[in-house]
Design an enzyme around this catalytic site. Structure first.
Site, PDB file in Angstrom:
ATOM      1  N   LEU A  30       0.830  -1.225   0.000  1.00  0.00           N
ATOM      2  CA  LEU A  30       0.000   0.000   0.000  1.00  0.00           C
ATOM      3  C   LEU A  30       0.861   1.270   0.000  1.00  0.00           C
ATOM      4  O   LEU A  30       0.735   2.128  -0.875  1.00  0.00           O
ATOM      5  CB  LEU A  30      -0.921  -0.038   1.228  1.00  0.00           C
ATOM      6  N   TYR A 148       3.996  -8.708  16.779  1.00  0.00           N
ATOM      7  CA  TYR A 148       4.272  -7.705  15.733  1.00  0.00           C
ATOM      8  C   TYR A 148       4.852  -6.447  16.381  1.00  0.00           C
ATOM      9  O   TYR A 148       5.857  -5.893  15.930  1.00  0.00           O
ATOM     10  CB  TYR A 148       2.963  -7.399  15.009  1.00  0.00           C
ATOM     11  N   LYS A 152       8.638  -4.619  15.969  1.00  0.00           N
ATOM     12  CA  LYS A 152       8.819  -3.239  15.486  1.00  0.00           C
ATOM     13  C   LYS A 152       9.564  -2.390  16.526  1.00  0.00           C
ATOM     14  O   LYS A 152      10.378  -1.550  16.178  1.00  0.00           O
ATOM     15  CB  LYS A 152       7.461  -2.598  15.186  1.00  0.00           C
ATOM     16  N   PRO A 175       3.695   5.808  11.835  1.00  0.00           N
ATOM     17  CA  PRO A 175       2.402   6.253  11.322  1.00  0.00           C
ATOM     18  C   PRO A 175       1.214   5.547  11.979  1.00  0.00           C
ATOM     19  O   PRO A 175       1.335   4.421  12.464  1.00  0.00           O
ATOM     20  CB  PRO A 175       2.460   5.884   9.830  1.00  0.00           C
ATOM     21  N   ASN A 177      -2.949   4.203  11.482  1.00  0.00           N
ATOM     22  CA  ASN A 177      -3.577   3.342  10.473  1.00  0.00           C
ATOM     23  C   ASN A 177      -3.724   4.095   9.150  1.00  0.00           C
ATOM     24  O   ASN A 177      -3.958   5.305   9.155  1.00  0.00           O
ATOM     25  CB  ASN A 177      -4.977   2.923  10.926  1.00  0.00           C
ATOM     26  N   HIS A 191      -7.417  -3.302   5.367  1.00  0.00           N
ATOM     27  CA  HIS A 191      -7.445  -2.531   6.606  1.00  0.00           C
ATOM     28  C   HIS A 191      -8.843  -1.947   6.766  1.00  0.00           C
ATOM     29  O   HIS A 191      -9.618  -1.899   5.802  1.00  0.00           O
ATOM     30  CB  HIS A 191      -6.401  -1.426   6.535  1.00  0.00           C
ATOM     31  N   ARG A 217      -9.711   5.723  16.841  1.00  0.00           N
ATOM     32  CA  ARG A 217      -8.643   5.519  15.864  1.00  0.00           C
ATOM     33  C   ARG A 217      -8.283   6.809  15.129  1.00  0.00           C
ATOM     34  O   ARG A 217      -9.138   7.669  14.906  1.00  0.00           O
ATOM     35  CB  ARG A 217      -9.082   4.506  14.787  1.00  0.00           C
TER      36      ARG A 217
END
Ligand code: NAP
Length: 317
Positions: A30, A148, A152, A175, A177, A191, A217
């Site tokens: 993406l 995950y 990171k 960043p 979402n 997503h 979010r």
């Protein structure tokens, strides 16, 4: 003597001249596709071009392109269910991908690395929201993407260690979402906002959403992140920063904005499997970034969703 000096000057000059490539890992994803639109001359790699799990393939890639800058987007990325069911894959693959790549960037003297983390690696609970970069290690991440998140966070430490020990001009962006025209739109792989757009497009009376609709979010149009990466390249910025618009909405508010922006106000929202909410909130503060960028304006959710919906409807009509 003069010939020796000229020889080494030319040799060094040729070497420096040849080291001008920008390599983008995760170029088929993406963010990679959105970056390609505004940075067309970089080299965009998918896992088929160079599998970052394999040191030899990275070595050949480095020899081949001799990059001056590496934009590291590649990662094993997935939704909540996938993260819950396959935690080993997330921690193992991401640790190996990131570890391999950074080691080779050091070995091949890559001047600048800009790597991408994610706001979902922040602590599950914080005393104060929005969270600043200083909060990154102030508590465990959410259970739903623990593996995950830790992989990171490890990359953040790894990059900061290279900066400390070898004075590298390397940094990472964190960043929120994302959504964009180049996302995957099939329900099981996309997503949230892209899945929402697909659902709104297909629906006649109602759309079904997983969870309770209550979590908060931040969502960003992927072009905004791409423009910020380009700004960091062009202006030689090497700061570790959050990247998120300053608006935070509940999932329910985002769904209603989506429905309105796509002109389908008659659609009802039905919530299923209310326990599948994931982290309740993880909103971050981007003031450090905005001080660097000056008058940058994030795309509003209304405008971004409308752009993606119009593009999606044209493609699927
Ligand atoms: P994406 O669409 O899922 O694409 C992942 C990319 O990584 C693909 O190009 C994929 O290549 C590549 N990749 C995966 N495994 C690889 C391997 N072993 N070797 C080489 N390449 C490999 O991801 P994205 O949404 O663009 O995300 C880009 C970055 O932003 C990621 O680091 C992600 O963690 C971060 N991020 C994303 C979001 C979001 O909402 N999307 C939010 C915050 C942060 P193939 O196409 O060949 O599989």
């Amino acid at each position: 003597m003069i010939f020796i000096v000229i020889y080494y000057y030319l040799k060094l000059g040729i070497h420096m001249e040849s080291k001008k490539n920008i390599v983008v890992t995760g170029g088929s994803g993406l963010v990679g596709k959105h970056l390609h639109k505004i940075l067309p001359n970089a080299i965009y790699l998918s896992s088929k071009d160079c599998n970052l799990m394999n040191m030899n393939e990275i070595d050949s890639m480095m020899k081949n392109y001799n990059p001056r800058i590496v934009i590291h987007l590649a990662a094993k990325v997935g939704g909540i269910l996938d993260n819950i069911n396959y935690p080993v894959d997330y921690i193992e693959q991401n640790l190996i991908i990131n570890g391999n790549l950074l080691k080779k960037c050091h070995e091949y003297n890559v001047e600048r690395v800009i790597a991408i983390l994610s706001t979902c690696i922040y602590p599950d609970k914080a005393d104060k929201y929005p969270m600043s970069e200083k909060n990154l290690f102030n508590g465990p991440p959410a259970d739903t993407n623990f593996s995950y998140a830790l992989s990171k966070r490890a990359m953040a430490v790894h990059i900061e260690s290279y900066v400390k020990q070898y004075q590298k001009q390397w940094c990472y962006l964190i960043p929120c979402n994302l959504y964009g025209e180049h996302d995957k739109f099939e329900h099981h792989h996309s997503h949230f906002v892209s899945a929402l757009i697909n659902k709104i497009y297909e629906a006649e009376d109602s759309i079904e959403l997983l969870g309770s609709g209550k979590p908060l979010r931040q969502f960003m149009y992927a072009d905004d992140l791409a423009n910020i990466i380009k700004y960091f390249i062009d202006n030689k910025v090497n700061e570790n920063v959050n990247v998120a618009p300053n608006y935070t909405y509940s999932i329910d508010e985002i769904a209603r904005i989506g429905i309105k922006s796509c002109g389908k106000e008659h659609l009802k929202i039905i919530y299923k499997n209310q326990k599948l909410d994931g982290q309740f909130r993880k909103d971050v503060d981007s003031s450090k970034l905005l001080n660097i960028l000056g008058d940058f304006k994030f795309t509003s959710l209304e405008e971004g969703i409308k752009k993606v919906y119009d593009n999606f409807s044209k493609r699927y009509n």
